[in-house]
Design a protein around this motif. Sequence first.
Motif, mmCIF file in Angstrom:
data_model
loop_
_atom_site.group_PDB
_atom_site.id
_atom_site.type_symbol
_atom_site.label_atom_id
_atom_site.label_comp_id
_atom_site.label_asym_id
_atom_site.label_seq_id
_atom_site.Cartn_x
_atom_site.Cartn_y
_atom_site.Cartn_z
ATOM 1 N N VAL A 13 0.873 -1.177 0.000
ATOM 2 C CA VAL A 13 0.000 0.000 0.000
ATOM 3 C C VAL A 13 0.910 1.228 0.000
ATOM 4 O O VAL A 13 1.791 1.345 0.859
ATOM 5 C CB VAL A 13 -0.908 0.034 1.250
ATOM 6 C CG1 VAL A 13 -1.750 1.308 1.260
ATOM 7 C CG2 VAL A 13 -1.806 -1.199 1.307
ATOM 8 N N THR A 14 0.694 2.127 -0.958
ATOM 9 C CA THR A 14 1.499 3.345 -1.046
ATOM 10 C C THR A 14 0.586 4.547 -0.846
ATOM 11 O O THR A 14 -0.136 4.956 -1.759
ATOM 12 C CB THR A 14 2.206 3.438 -2.409
ATOM 13 O OG1 THR A 14 3.023 2.284 -2.594
ATOM 14 C CG2 THR A 14 3.067 4.695 -2.484
ATOM 15 N N PRO A 15 0.570 5.150 0.340
ATOM 16 C CA PRO A 15 -0.341 6.265 0.590
ATOM 17 C C PRO A 15 0.015 7.493 -0.242
ATOM 18 O O PRO A 15 1.180 7.815 -0.428
ATOM 19 C CB PRO A 15 -0.142 6.557 2.080
ATOM 20 C CG PRO A 15 0.522 5.342 2.641
ATOM 21 C CD PRO A 15 1.349 4.780 1.531
ATOM 22 N N THR A 24 -5.855 6.979 1.336
ATOM 23 C CA THR A 24 -5.972 6.667 -0.088
ATOM 24 C C THR A 24 -4.611 6.303 -0.638
ATOM 25 O O THR A 24 -3.624 7.006 -0.393
ATOM 26 C CB THR A 24 -6.526 7.883 -0.868
ATOM 27 O OG1 THR A 24 -7.756 8.297 -0.281
ATOM 28 C CG2 THR A 24 -6.743 7.529 -2.332
ATOM 29 N N ASP A 25 -4.540 5.180 -1.389
ATOM 30 C CA ASP A 25 -3.256 4.779 -1.968
ATOM 31 C C ASP A 25 -3.149 5.267 -3.405
ATOM 32 O O ASP A 25 -4.070 5.897 -3.946
ATOM 33 C CB ASP A 25 -3.040 3.271 -1.850
ATOM 34 C CG ASP A 25 -3.859 2.448 -2.845
ATOM 35 O OD1 ASP A 25 -4.622 3.017 -3.649
ATOM 36 O OD2 ASP A 25 -3.736 1.207 -2.807
ATOM 37 N N LYS A 26 -2.005 5.003 -4.019
ATOM 38 C CA LYS A 26 -1.739 5.586 -5.341
ATOM 39 C C LYS A 26 -2.629 5.012 -6.438
ATOM 40 O O LYS A 26 -2.744 5.609 -7.510
ATOM 41 C CB LYS A 26 -0.262 5.423 -5.712
ATOM 42 C CG LYS A 26 0.198 4.003 -5.949
ATOM 43 C CD LYS A 26 1.657 4.005 -6.369
ATOM 44 C CE LYS A 26 2.148 2.610 -6.710
ATOM 45 N NZ LYS A 26 3.562 2.612 -7.141
#
Length: 384
Positions: A13-15, A24-26
């Motif tokens: 997960v990349t915020p 929200t992630d990318k």
Amino acid sequence: MSYLFPTYARWNVTPVEAKGAWLTDKSGKKYLDFTSGISVCNLGHVPDQIKEAVEKQLGLFWHTSNLFQIELQEEVAKQLTDASGLDLVFFSNSGAEANEAAIKLARKSTGRQKIITFIDSFHGRTFATMAATGQDKIKTGFGPMLETFEYVALNDWEALQKAVDEQTAAIMFEVIQGEGGINSGEAEFLQKAQKLAQDNGSLIIIDEVQTGIGRTGKPFAFQHLGLDPDIISVAKGIASGLPLGAIVGKKELAEAFSPGSHGSTFGGNPVSLSAAKATLEMIFDDSFLKQVKENGEKLASMLEAELSSVSTVKKIKGKGMMIGIELTEEAGPYVNAAREKQLLILTAGTHVLRLLPPLNVTEEEMKQAVAILTEVIKHPVRSK
């Protein structure tokens, strides 16, 4: 390739944005965040009042040094002493540094070296706090630990009595062990431990890094039990995500921390303190804490209603907005399954699911989280 040391088992997960209880992630996927940055974002992500305070301070100055009189340090220190009933504050950057300061202060003020901590405790990853931690996995591969720590089982009165001696500087504990499994110290045990320390000329250090700043429905968890610590350590939720830690102690300890005895270049940074002042103004409000208590009870009741009859669930435990779901099997796969359904939770130890929602989480958000947890636990689908 990554340019980072692989010290974390990172999620996929990349915020890119977060607000309140949502991240929200990318890819655009939104997650309900019941980790709060591991009990850090106690007012949720990017709370407006905190953002405004930080932006104001950014326009004034970011750093001088602790050679200067910094009014914000006095103001935040007063908030902490007023809320805790203690007298003096030293600011650090993190919980581990706060615990390091507490250990140093206890040893210097008593002239003793031994500190008793508890099995399954967690106090940090510096050499002293790693040694203080009662979990072997934290220490593996780092060679001999500092020899002045002794570990006993939480709530084992006979073992604690045997461990305390004339070389004991302090008994150090978490009221509720966070990383160790949401394990609570029994009121009678901790009260007797305090009396034992006082009779022996030892100090009581309470690690409030995860349990403090409103997480359990009071400013600090020790206040549920009527304890009178000599030193408490705080960090995590104190500044809504900006780096800050502190110890708060009794005035009788002041001489041991005289000029030159301890220090921190960035401890008490004015930008972090601006966030802390605004955060504590909100969280230490009586009506806010009352709501935390009520919501914590409501969330625990929801979980009990849905999960108490499930064979894999042993117990719902914790206090306030620090809740553990103890399972009969390892918790890791359930964390992964919940994340796939866009709910972020943690483990505590090996068999406990740990919920640390924002203290101002809404009832609707709690219902959403319980629905996902119920589905994941009743109908587990193991992620690969």
